[in-house]
Each structure stands twice: as C-alpha cells, then as structure tokens.
Design a protein around this motif. Structure first.
Motif, PDB file in Angstrom:
ATOM      1  N   THR A  61     -20.520  82.391 -94.835  1.00 38.16           N
ATOM      2  CA  THR A  61     -19.361  81.737 -94.233  1.00 38.16           C
ATOM      3  C   THR A  61     -18.972  82.392 -92.912  1.00 38.16           C
ATOM      4  N   ASN A  62     -18.908  83.710 -92.903  1.00 40.41           N
ATOM      5  CA  ASN A  62     -18.517  84.426 -91.694  1.00 40.41           C
ATOM      6  C   ASN A  62     -19.489  84.158 -90.552  1.00 40.41           C
ATOM      7  N   LYS A  63     -20.776  84.175 -90.828  1.00 38.49           N
ATOM      8  CA  LYS A  63     -21.795  83.967 -89.788  1.00 38.49           C
ATOM      9  C   LYS A  63     -21.721  82.539 -89.243  1.00 38.49           C
ATOM     10  N   ILE A  64     -21.483  81.579 -90.109  1.00 40.65           N
ATOM     11  CA  ILE A  64     -21.387  80.182 -89.667  1.00 40.65           C
ATOM     12  C   ILE A  64     -20.184  80.010 -88.739  1.00 40.65           C
ATOM     13  N   ILE A  65     -19.046  80.552 -89.128  1.00 42.34           N
ATOM     14  CA  ILE A  65     -17.853  80.454 -88.284  1.00 42.34           C
ATOM     15  C   ILE A  65     -18.091  81.181 -86.966  1.00 42.34           C
ATOM     16  N   GLU A  66     -18.729  82.356 -87.030  1.00 41.74           N
ATOM     17  CA  GLU A  66     -19.042  83.109 -85.820  1.00 41.74           C
ATOM     18  C   GLU A  66     -19.904  82.279 -84.868  1.00 41.74           C
ATOM     19  N   ILE A  67     -20.880  81.584 -85.397  1.00 43.02           N
ATOM     20  CA  ILE A  67     -21.765  80.753 -84.575  1.00 43.02           C
ATOM     21  C   ILE A  67     -20.979  79.630 -83.895  1.00 43.02           C
ATOM     22  N   PHE A  68     -20.103  78.974 -84.643  1.00 39.85           N
ATOM     23  CA  PHE A  68     -19.282  77.914 -84.045  1.00 39.85           C
ATOM     24  C   PHE A  68     -18.369  78.486 -82.957  1.00 39.85           C
ATOM     25  N   LEU A  69     -17.690  79.583 -83.267  1.00 40.57           N
ATOM     26  CA  LEU A  69     -16.767  80.186 -82.310  1.00 40.57           C
ATOM     27  C   LEU A  69     -17.506  80.659 -81.064  1.00 40.57           C
ATOM     28  N   LEU A  70     -18.614  81.343 -81.242  1.00 34.73           N
ATOM     29  CA  LEU A  70     -19.408  81.816 -80.110  1.00 34.73           C
ATOM     30  C   LEU A  70     -19.874  80.651 -79.244  1.00 34.73           C
ATOM     31  N   SER A  71     -20.337  79.589 -79.870  1.00 32.12           N
ATOM     32  CA  SER A  71     -20.819  78.426 -79.125  1.00 32.12           C
ATOM     33  C   SER A  71     -19.702  77.780 -78.320  1.00 32.12           C
ATOM     34  N   ALA A  99     -22.770  71.510 -79.544  1.00 36.19           N
ATOM     35  CA  ALA A  99     -23.363  71.131 -80.838  1.00 36.19           C
ATOM     36  C   ALA A  99     -24.830  71.555 -80.900  1.00 36.19           C
ATOM     37  N   LEU A 100     -25.559  71.376 -79.815  1.00 39.06           N
ATOM     38  CA  LEU A 100     -26.971  71.786 -79.795  1.00 39.06           C
ATOM     39  C   LEU A 100     -27.112  73.296 -79.950  1.00 39.06           C
ATOM     40  N   LEU A 101     -26.240  74.067 -79.299  1.00 39.37           N
ATOM     41  CA  LEU A 101     -26.285  75.520 -79.437  1.00 39.37           C
ATOM     42  C   LEU A 101     -25.946  75.924 -80.874  1.00 39.37           C
ATOM     43  N   VAL A 102     -24.956  75.274 -81.474  1.00 39.61           N
ATOM     44  CA  VAL A 102     -24.617  75.558 -82.873  1.00 39.61           C
ATOM     45  C   VAL A 102     -25.840  75.334 -83.759  1.00 39.61           C
ATOM     46  N   ILE A 103     -26.496  74.199 -83.599  1.00 41.15           N
ATOM     47  CA  ILE A 103     -27.671  73.882 -84.415  1.00 41.15           C
ATOM     48  C   ILE A 103     -28.765  74.913 -84.184  1.00 41.15           C
ATOM     49  N   LEU A 104     -29.033  75.235 -82.936  1.00 39.76           N
ATOM     50  CA  LEU A 104     -30.068  76.223 -82.611  1.00 39.76           C
ATOM     51  C   LEU A 104     -29.767  77.572 -83.265  1.00 39.76           C
ATOM     52  N   LEU A 105     -28.517  78.031 -83.159  1.00 44.78           N
ATOM     53  CA  LEU A 105     -28.152  79.334 -83.737  1.00 44.78           C
ATOM     54  C   LEU A 105     -28.150  79.302 -85.266  1.00 44.78           C
ATOM     55  N   LEU A 106     -27.765  78.177 -85.847  1.00 41.54           N
ATOM     56  CA  LEU A 106     -27.820  78.063 -87.307  1.00 41.54           C
ATOM     57  C   LEU A 106     -29.262  78.147 -87.797  1.00 41.54           C
ATOM     58  N   VAL A 107     -30.155  77.464 -87.118  1.00 45.15           N
ATOM     59  CA  VAL A 107     -31.579  77.505 -87.493  1.00 45.15           C
ATOM     60  C   VAL A 107     -32.136  78.906 -87.277  1.00 45.15           C
ATOM     61  N   PRO A 134      -7.765  74.663 -77.092  1.00 46.69           N
ATOM     62  CA  PRO A 134      -7.149  75.894 -77.595  1.00 46.69           C
ATOM     63  C   PRO A 134      -6.881  75.852 -79.102  1.00 46.69           C
ATOM     64  N   ILE A 135      -6.497  74.691 -79.617  1.00 45.90           N
ATOM     65  CA  ILE A 135      -6.261  74.573 -81.066  1.00 45.90           C
ATOM     66  C   ILE A 135      -7.550  74.850 -81.831  1.00 45.90           C
ATOM     67  N   ILE A 136      -8.655  74.252 -81.393  1.00 45.41           N
ATOM     68  CA  ILE A 136      -9.949  74.484 -82.042  1.00 45.41           C
ATOM     69  C   ILE A 136     -10.308  75.966 -81.990  1.00 45.41           C
ATOM     70  N   LEU A 137     -10.150  76.578 -80.822  1.00 44.51           N
ATOM     71  CA  LEU A 137     -10.483  77.999 -80.670  1.00 44.51           C
ATOM     72  C   LEU A 137      -9.614  78.880 -81.562  1.00 44.51           C
ATOM     73  N   VAL A 177     -20.025  77.826 -74.271  1.00 43.73           N
ATOM     74  CA  VAL A 177     -20.265  76.536 -73.619  1.00 43.73           C
ATOM     75  C   VAL A 177     -18.967  75.885 -73.144  1.00 43.73           C
ATOM     76  N   MET A 178     -18.049  75.630 -74.075  1.00 45.56           N
ATOM     77  CA  MET A 178     -16.838  74.893 -73.705  1.00 45.56           C
ATOM     78  C   MET A 178     -15.938  75.706 -72.764  1.00 45.56           C
ATOM     79  N   VAL A 179     -15.718  76.970 -73.108  1.00 46.45           N
ATOM     80  CA  VAL A 179     -14.872  77.812 -72.257  1.00 46.45           C
ATOM     81  C   VAL A 179     -15.681  78.312 -71.060  1.00 46.45           C
TER      82      VAL A 179
END
Length: 163
Positions: free
Chosen positions: A26-36, A10-18, A142-145, A40-42
C-alpha cells in the motif's frame, strides 16, 4: 493540451507500478502515485506553464482575459518555474521536501484560484483561462496532492508500527 499532463502522469504511474511489481504494498503504491503527480503535474506541468507565460505571454494573457504586457505575468511565470523545479527535484528528494513542495504549491494555486474567482465576480471575466479548466485544476490538484501525501504518511507510519 489540457489532458497531456494527466495522461503522462498515468503512464508514469503504470511504468513505476510495473517496474516495482515485486515490492508493491500500500505504501509503495501511494508513493508511486504521489511521486508521479509531483514530478509530472507539479514539475513538468509548472515548467510548461512558465514557458507559456514567458514566451507566449500575449496569447496566454488573452486566454485568461488579462491585458497583455503586464510585468506581473512574468512574476507568475517565475512562481510556476519555482514549483516546476521543486516538482522535478521531488524525484530525488523525499520526506519533508514533498511536504514543503505541496504546501507551497497549494498556497500559490489556491491563491491563484481565489484571484480568478474575484476577477470573475468583480470584472465579469469569464474567459476560459480564468474560469475554465485552469481554475478547476488550481483547486483540484492541491486537494489530490494533500490527500496522497496524508495517505502516504499514514501508510508509512502504519508500516513502521508493524515492523
């Protein structure tokens, strides 16, 4: 410790969004979530799991309800290390690399979830590491990803169609 990786994600998502606030769509926001999630998680989360299965093997085995000393535990550790490396490399490599990483991660973790469920059914292993939060994460991550990847690909295709 369970909440550390989602919190860092979540912190990385916020940092990248800022950091990318001027170019957000929309595409960039989804990319940021997926990348984060991938990094981090994977990535970091899987390397952390590798470290546990390798250097605290007896404690992790007890947490899962497994007998200590099985050589298969090191194999599980190495599988986690593999996904950790792929997750971190996702920072640099994109496109089908992400797809391949998510497919492999999904196969491994859904297979692990199946194994935990069978261990519960066949051997009544209700240890917290077998049927607790790790089992849920093996199913949910995996579902989230997959959802994020599909959304990313769809928004990418929509953006290309508009241009």
């Amino acid at each position: 410790m369970l909440y550390i990786w989602p919190t860092i994600t979540a912190l990385l998502v916020i940092l990248l969004l800022v950091k990318n606030k001027k170019s957000l769509n929309t595409n960039k926001i989804i990319e940021i979530f997926l990348l984060s999630f991938l990094v981090v998680m994977v990535g970091i989360g899987s390397i952390w799991t590798f470290l546990g299965h390798t250097f605290m093997a007896a404690q992790i085995a007890a947490y899962i309800g497994w007998p200590a000393g099985s050589p298969f535990q090191f194999e599980v550790a190495c599988a986690n290390l593999s996904f950790g490396v792929l997750g971190i490399l996702s920072w640099k490599f994109r496109d089908n690399f992400w797809t391949a990483t998510i497919i492999g991660y999904t196969v491994f973790f859904w297979g692990a979830a199946y194994g935990h469920i069978m261990d519960m059914i066949n051997f009544q292993n209700y240890a917290p590491g077998n049927v607790g939060a790790p089992l849920y994460m093996d199913i949910i991550m995996p579902i989230i990803l997959i959802i994020l990847l599909v959304a990313y690909k769809l928004s990418e295709n929509k953006a290309e169609t508009i241009e």
